[in-house]
Motif scaffolding. Sequence first.
Motif, short mmCIF file in Angstrom:
data_model
loop_
_atom_site.label_atom_id
_atom_site.label_comp_id
_atom_site.label_asym_id
_atom_site.label_seq_id
_atom_site.Cartn_x
_atom_site.Cartn_y
_atom_site.Cartn_z
N PRO A 26 0.82 -1.22 0.00
CA PRO A 26 0.00 0.00 0.00
C PRO A 26 0.86 1.27 0.00
CG PRO A 26 -0.75 -1.58 1.65
CD PRO A 26 0.58 -2.06 1.18
N TYR A 27 0.37 2.29 -0.67
CA TYR A 27 1.04 3.59 -0.70
C TYR A 27 -0.01 4.67 -0.86
CZ TYR A 27 0.15 3.94 -5.70
OH TYR A 27 -0.46 4.04 -6.92
N ARG A 28 0.37 5.92 -0.63
CA ARG A 28 -0.50 7.05 -0.97
C ARG A 28 0.33 8.16 -1.57
NH1 ARG A 28 -3.12 8.82 4.85
NH2 ARG A 28 -1.13 8.97 5.89
N GLU A 29 -0.28 8.87 -2.48
CA GLU A 29 0.44 9.88 -3.24
C GLU A 29 0.69 11.14 -2.43
OE1 GLU A 29 -1.78 10.37 -6.81
OE2 GLU A 29 -1.19 8.40 -7.61
N ASN A 30 -0.14 11.37 -1.40
CA ASN A 30 0.08 12.49 -0.47
C ASN A 30 -0.61 12.15 0.85
OD1 ASN A 30 -2.74 13.68 -0.43
ND2 ASN A 30 -2.27 13.80 -2.64
N PRO A 31 -0.33 12.88 1.93
CA PRO A 31 -0.89 12.52 3.24
C PRO A 31 -2.42 12.53 3.28
CG PRO A 31 0.94 14.04 3.49
CD PRO A 31 0.65 13.97 2.03
N GLN A 32 -3.08 13.28 2.41
CA GLN A 32 -4.54 13.34 2.41
C GLN A 32 -5.17 12.25 1.53
OE1 GLN A 32 -2.69 16.40 2.16
NE2 GLN A 32 -3.02 16.42 4.39
N ALA A 33 -4.38 11.66 0.66
CA ALA A 33 -4.91 10.68 -0.28
C ALA A 33 -5.15 9.34 0.41
CB ALA A 33 -3.93 10.48 -1.44
N PRO A 34 -6.10 8.55 -0.08
CA PRO A 34 -6.33 7.22 0.50
C PRO A 34 -5.21 6.26 0.15
CG PRO A 34 -7.69 7.53 -1.44
CD PRO A 34 -7.02 8.85 -1.19
N TRP A 35 -5.05 5.24 0.99
CA TRP A 35 -4.07 4.20 0.70
C TRP A 35 -4.57 3.37 -0.50
CZ3 TRP A 35 0.61 3.86 3.02
CH2 TRP A 35 0.79 4.58 4.21
N ARG A 36 -3.65 2.96 -1.35
CA ARG A 36 -4.00 2.11 -2.48
C ARG A 36 -2.79 1.26 -2.85
NH1 ARG A 36 -6.09 3.23 -6.82
NH2 ARG A 36 -4.68 2.09 -8.17
N ARG A 37 -3.01 0.28 -3.72
CA ARG A 37 -1.93 -0.56 -4.22
C ARG A 37 -1.91 -0.48 -5.75
NH1 ARG A 37 -3.97 -6.15 -2.39
NH2 ARG A 37 -5.77 -5.19 -3.41
N ALA A 38 -0.79 -0.85 -6.33
CA ALA A 38 -0.68 -0.79 -7.78
C ALA A 38 -1.61 -1.78 -8.47
CB ALA A 38 0.76 -1.06 -8.20
N VAL A 39 -2.06 -2.81 -7.74
CA VAL A 39 -2.98 -3.80 -8.33
C VAL A 39 -4.43 -3.36 -8.25
CG1 VAL A 39 -1.46 -5.79 -7.95
CG2 VAL A 39 -3.05 -5.07 -6.14
N ASP A 40 -4.70 -2.22 -7.64
CA ASP A 40 -6.07 -1.74 -7.51
C ASP A 40 -6.52 -1.02 -8.80
OD1 ASP A 40 -6.27 -2.67 -4.91
OD2 ASP A 40 -5.51 -0.81 -4.05
N LEU A 41 -7.85 -0.95 -8.95
CA LEU A 41 -8.43 -0.30 -10.12
C LEU A 41 -8.13 1.19 -10.13
CD1 LEU A 41 -10.55 -0.84 -12.51
CD2 LEU A 41 -12.21 0.17 -10.96
#
Length: 346
Positions: free
Chosen positions: A208-223
């Motif tokens: 999991p990662y997020r592009e900025n502190p306000q953005a939701p966590w996501r993974r590269a395998v997500d839509l």
Amino acid sequence: MPLCTLQQVRFAGMAACVPKTRVSNLVDCKPELRPERQRLVRNIGIEFRRVAQSWQCFSDLAFDAAETLIESLAWQRDEIDALIVVTQSPDYLAPATAIILQDRLGLSHTTLAFDVNLGCSAYPYALHLLGSMIASGSVKKGLVLVGDRSSSPCDPLFSDAGTATALEFDAAAAPMYFDLNSDGSGHQAIILPVGGHREPVEVQHLIPYRENPQAPWRRAVDLVLDGPAVLSFSTQRVPLAVEKLLDYAQSTKDEVDYFVFHQANRMINETLRKKLGLPIEKVPSTLRDFGNTSGASLPVTMTARIREPLEAGPTRLLLCGFGIGLSWATCLVDVDGACFPEFIES
């Protein structure tokens, strides 16, 4: 493809199945996210979603829908000539899920069975594909199973569902009218970028990662979904397609009993309704209770909202799916005497 008409194809019945687990976008989230979720629910109109159990595949939901429909129609299984599965959630990359379901459903070895990879616009495409086989005379009775397992614990948009629709040859059936379109230049607007041969899954894609502190966590395998691009595409293409099909079929909006649109989100669907000048009572919605069920959203909405009118007598439906691809598909179907079992929870 050009506008087209299918003759001698009868809409025999339909069943829809969703998971029993019901998730609230407002309650089933971290307390600190609730103000943001309240704003989101107001905008997209999705308060509840149906989420499959960890062991549950799309095919399990589609199997339950198909079993119920076959029994309700009292069809003999050796009479079913074709089984077409339209999904983006196959059991395996290979073999096709339709082959596995042919065996699970106890259908004959002579049953034609194959998969089609399509999402939001899947239902009109599926009707046209099976309907063309029937109209050509090569198939007498067939099933299309449409849906996806597309929910995610962190995603407030998507739900899971499986549906089954039965078509059969009938010399006296009313014509079905179709308009099917695609624009692959917009394929990146809705995409799973990782997991295919272009970019196979590796360990880093699961972190999991997020592009900025306000953005939701996501993974590269997500839509990945480009909301503004999808909104622009939907609201520009769909109204024109609806008007074009009605003109081709020499039918008016007043002659259509219900307009059933893919359940994308409230903003898109309300914009479509208003652009087309349609009254609310003619445009059933399941967004609040079932979310976006991908290709299954048309049959889910028909079953959950207008099952009784459909069973009561002749009904003219305009069905329109649009989204991933980008693709959009519209059909005009007259339903009379078809079988619609009650909504299934599995």
